[in-house]
Design a protein around this motif. Structure first.
Motif, PDB file in Angstrom:
ATOM      1  N   HIS A  67      42.318 116.892  20.709  1.00  0.00           N
ATOM      2  CA  HIS A  67      42.032 115.462  20.661  1.00  0.00           C
ATOM      3  C   HIS A  67      41.505 115.106  19.276  1.00  0.00           C
ATOM      4  O   HIS A  67      40.627 115.796  18.747  1.00  0.00           O
ATOM      5  CB  HIS A  67      40.963 115.086  21.695  1.00  0.00           C
ATOM      6  CG  HIS A  67      41.363 115.381  23.104  1.00  0.00           C
ATOM      7  ND1 HIS A  67      42.163 114.531  23.841  1.00  0.00           N
ATOM      8  CD2 HIS A  67      41.071 116.433  23.904  1.00  0.00           C
ATOM      9  CE1 HIS A  67      42.340 115.052  25.044  1.00  0.00           C
ATOM     10  NE2 HIS A  67      41.692 116.201  25.104  1.00  0.00           N
ATOM     11  N   ALA A  68      42.009 114.026  18.691  1.00  0.00           N
ATOM     12  CA  ALA A  68      41.510 113.535  17.408  1.00  0.00           C
ATOM     13  C   ALA A  68      40.274 112.684  17.656  1.00  0.00           C
ATOM     14  O   ALA A  68      40.284 111.793  18.514  1.00  0.00           O
ATOM     15  CB  ALA A  68      42.592 112.727  16.705  1.00  0.00           C
ATOM     16  N   LEU A  69      39.185 112.942  16.906  1.00  0.00           N
ATOM     17  CA  LEU A  69      37.923 112.233  17.101  1.00  0.00           C
ATOM     18  C   LEU A  69      37.579 111.280  15.965  1.00  0.00           C
ATOM     19  O   LEU A  69      37.117 110.167  16.199  1.00  0.00           O
ATOM     20  CB  LEU A  69      36.772 113.233  17.256  1.00  0.00           C
ATOM     21  CG  LEU A  69      36.853 114.223  18.405  1.00  0.00           C
ATOM     22  CD1 LEU A  69      35.657 115.154  18.359  1.00  0.00           C
ATOM     23  CD2 LEU A  69      36.933 113.496  19.736  1.00  0.00           C
ATOM     24  N   ALA A  70      37.719 111.758  14.727  1.00  0.00           N
ATOM     25  CA  ALA A  70      37.304 110.974  13.562  1.00  0.00           C
ATOM     26  C   ALA A  70      38.065 111.458  12.340  1.00  0.00           C
ATOM     27  O   ALA A  70      38.463 112.623  12.264  1.00  0.00           O
ATOM     28  CB  ALA A  70      35.802 111.104  13.333  1.00  0.00           C
ATOM     29  N   ARG A 107      26.744 110.067   9.867  1.00  0.00           N
ATOM     30  CA  ARG A 107      27.087 108.830  10.564  1.00  0.00           C
ATOM     31  C   ARG A 107      27.342 109.152  12.035  1.00  0.00           C
ATOM     32  O   ARG A 107      27.574 110.301  12.397  1.00  0.00           O
ATOM     33  CB  ARG A 107      28.345 108.192   9.978  1.00  0.00           C
ATOM     34  CG  ARG A 107      28.240 107.810   8.526  1.00  0.00           C
ATOM     35  CD  ARG A 107      29.498 107.077   8.107  1.00  0.00           C
ATOM     36  NE  ARG A 107      29.797 107.237   6.697  1.00  0.00           N
ATOM     37  CZ  ARG A 107      30.952 106.881   6.145  1.00  0.00           C
ATOM     38  NH1 ARG A 107      31.929 106.376   6.887  1.00  0.00           N
ATOM     39  NH2 ARG A 107      31.149 107.047   4.857  1.00  0.00           N
ATOM     40  N   VAL A 108      27.368 108.100  12.851  1.00  0.00           N
ATOM     41  CA  VAL A 108      27.568 108.272  14.287  1.00  0.00           C
ATOM     42  C   VAL A 108      28.471 107.170  14.838  1.00  0.00           C
ATOM     43  O   VAL A 108      28.524 106.059  14.301  1.00  0.00           O
ATOM     44  CB  VAL A 108      26.207 108.272  15.040  1.00  0.00           C
ATOM     45  CG1 VAL A 108      25.542 106.906  14.988  1.00  0.00           C
ATOM     46  CG2 VAL A 108      26.349 108.757  16.473  1.00  0.00           C
ATOM     47  N   ASP A 120      31.770 102.689  15.857  1.00  0.00           N
ATOM     48  CA  ASP A 120      30.410 102.547  15.348  1.00  0.00           C
ATOM     49  C   ASP A 120      29.759 101.275  15.885  1.00  0.00           C
ATOM     50  O   ASP A 120      30.343 100.559  16.708  1.00  0.00           O
ATOM     51  CB  ASP A 120      30.380 102.636  13.826  1.00  0.00           C
ATOM     52  CG  ASP A 120      31.117 101.498  13.129  1.00  0.00           C
ATOM     53  OD1 ASP A 120      31.364 100.450  13.751  1.00  0.00           O
ATOM     54  OD2 ASP A 120      31.439 101.669  11.931  1.00  0.00           O
ATOM     55  N   ARG A 121      28.573 100.977  15.421  1.00  0.00           N
ATOM     56  CA  ARG A 121      27.809  99.816  15.895  1.00  0.00           C
ATOM     57  C   ARG A 121      28.581  98.508  15.713  1.00  0.00           C
ATOM     58  O   ARG A 121      28.435  97.573  16.496  1.00  0.00           O
ATOM     59  CB  ARG A 121      26.477  99.750  15.147  1.00  0.00           C
ATOM     60  CG  ARG A 121      25.544  98.658  15.624  1.00  0.00           C
ATOM     61  CD  ARG A 121      24.326  98.535  14.729  1.00  0.00           C
ATOM     62  NE  ARG A 121      23.422  99.641  14.850  1.00  0.00           N
ATOM     63  CZ  ARG A 121      22.363  99.668  15.667  1.00  0.00           C
ATOM     64  NH1 ARG A 121      22.118  98.648  16.458  1.00  0.00           N
ATOM     65  NH2 ARG A 121      21.564 100.714  15.693  1.00  0.00           N
ATOM     66  N   PRO A 125      36.537 101.918  14.421  1.00  0.00           N
ATOM     67  CA  PRO A 125      36.897 103.247  14.930  1.00  0.00           C
ATOM     68  C   PRO A 125      36.561 104.350  13.920  1.00  0.00           C
ATOM     69  O   PRO A 125      36.788 104.194  12.724  1.00  0.00           O
ATOM     70  CB  PRO A 125      38.404 103.163  15.134  1.00  0.00           C
ATOM     71  CG  PRO A 125      38.767 101.724  15.020  1.00  0.00           C
ATOM     72  CD  PRO A 125      37.715 101.071  14.212  1.00  0.00           C
ATOM     73  N   MET A 126      36.029 105.445  14.416  1.00  0.00           N
ATOM     74  CA  MET A 126      35.762 106.587  13.543  1.00  0.00           C
ATOM     75  C   MET A 126      37.069 107.232  13.078  1.00  0.00           C
ATOM     76  O   MET A 126      37.085 107.898  12.052  1.00  0.00           O
ATOM     77  CB  MET A 126      34.839 107.594  14.225  1.00  0.00           C
ATOM     78  CG  MET A 126      33.417 107.052  14.378  1.00  0.00           C
ATOM     79  SD  MET A 126      32.266 108.263  15.060  1.00  0.00           S
ATOM     80  CE  MET A 126      31.928 109.283  13.605  1.00  0.00           C
ATOM     81  N   LEU A 127      38.140 107.014  13.803  1.00  0.00           N
ATOM     82  CA  LEU A 127      39.440 107.525  13.346  1.00  0.00           C
ATOM     83  C   LEU A 127      39.951 106.761  12.127  1.00  0.00           C
ATOM     84  O   LEU A 127      40.873 107.203  11.452  1.00  0.00           O
ATOM     85  CB  LEU A 127      40.472 107.455  14.477  1.00  0.00           C
ATOM     86  CG  LEU A 127      40.406 108.599  15.468  1.00  0.00           C
ATOM     87  CD1 LEU A 127      41.258 108.299  16.694  1.00  0.00           C
ATOM     88  CD2 LEU A 127      40.831 109.914  14.823  1.00  0.00           C
ATOM     89  N   ALA A 128      39.339 105.610  11.836  1.00  0.00           N
ATOM     90  CA  ALA A 128      39.726 104.813  10.670  1.00  0.00           C
ATOM     91  C   ALA A 128      38.602 104.760   9.644  1.00  0.00           C
ATOM     92  O   ALA A 128      38.477 103.796   8.890  1.00  0.00           O
ATOM     93  CB  ALA A 128      40.115 103.408  11.109  1.00  0.00           C
TER      94      ALA A 128
END
Length: 195
Positions: A67-70, A107-108, A120-121, A125-128
């Motif tokens: 799975h791709a996460l970030a 970062r989160v 993020d907040r 998307p973290m994928l971007a």
């Protein structure tokens, strides 16, 4: 201890010329349902996640695509933390291992599903390349990275490595108090050497 022993059970996952991911920086999470997950990866195509067999520690579905996460041009050191009905993905961005010249920062993002998508907040998307800042260099505390969260007694702590500018950039480890804001985002406190 004679009560324990090391036995090589073989490869869990590996990367190479035929993969688009980099199999480094593994971190494990057993979720509340008892499923075992391993996040890993850096650079290349970003951070990934695979499910492991809790009985063997091997891939549950060896042929499954991770799975791709970030993703970002400089990202590594995934760490997933489950809190309430959310999964939080912490990642290190920038360059490590350069002492006082390190640009690492943490970062989160979060998701209600461990496989993502993580945002993020601000909903990026973290994928971007998204990710809400958690911890960055401040004063002599340079390049924090490789996040972890642990309970000590009834208190949560945020762990990471950093480079100490008061010691010519020597690598150090910090435990900092962790709280959560009203919107459910992590807040890392100041360094506390005695948890």
């Amino acid at each position: 201890s004679p009560r324990f022993q090391w036995r090589d059970e073989g490869i869990v996952i590996r990367s190479g010329p035929a993969t688009n991911f980099n199999a480094i920086d593994p971190a494990l999470l057993r979720d509340r349902e008892g499923r075992l997950w391993m996040s890993f990866g850096s650079y290349w195509s970003g951070l990934k996640l695979v499910e492991l067999d809790p009985a063997t520690g091997k891939l549950l579905a060896p042929e499954a695509v991770p799975h791709a996460l970030a993703h970002d041009r400089s990202i590594e050191a995934a760490f997933i933390h489950q809190r309430g009905d959310q999964f939080y993905l912490f990642a290190s961005y920038g360059w490590c291992c350069r002492g006082v010249n390190s640009t690492y920062h943490i970062r989160v993002g979060r998701s209600p599903v461990i496989t993502g998508p993580y945002v993020d907040r601000d909903g990026r998307p973290m994928l971007a390349g998204g990710g809400t800042a958690v911890l960055a260099s401040e004063g002599p505390f340079i390049g924090p990275g490789h996040a972890s969260i642990m309970m000590i007694g009834d208190r949560e702590w945020f762990g990471c490595h950093f480079y100490d500018a008061t010691q010519n950039g020597q690598p150090r480890y910090a435990l900092r108090p962790l709280t959560w804001d009203a919107a459910g985002w992590p807040v890392v406190g100041k360094v506390d050497a005695t948890p």
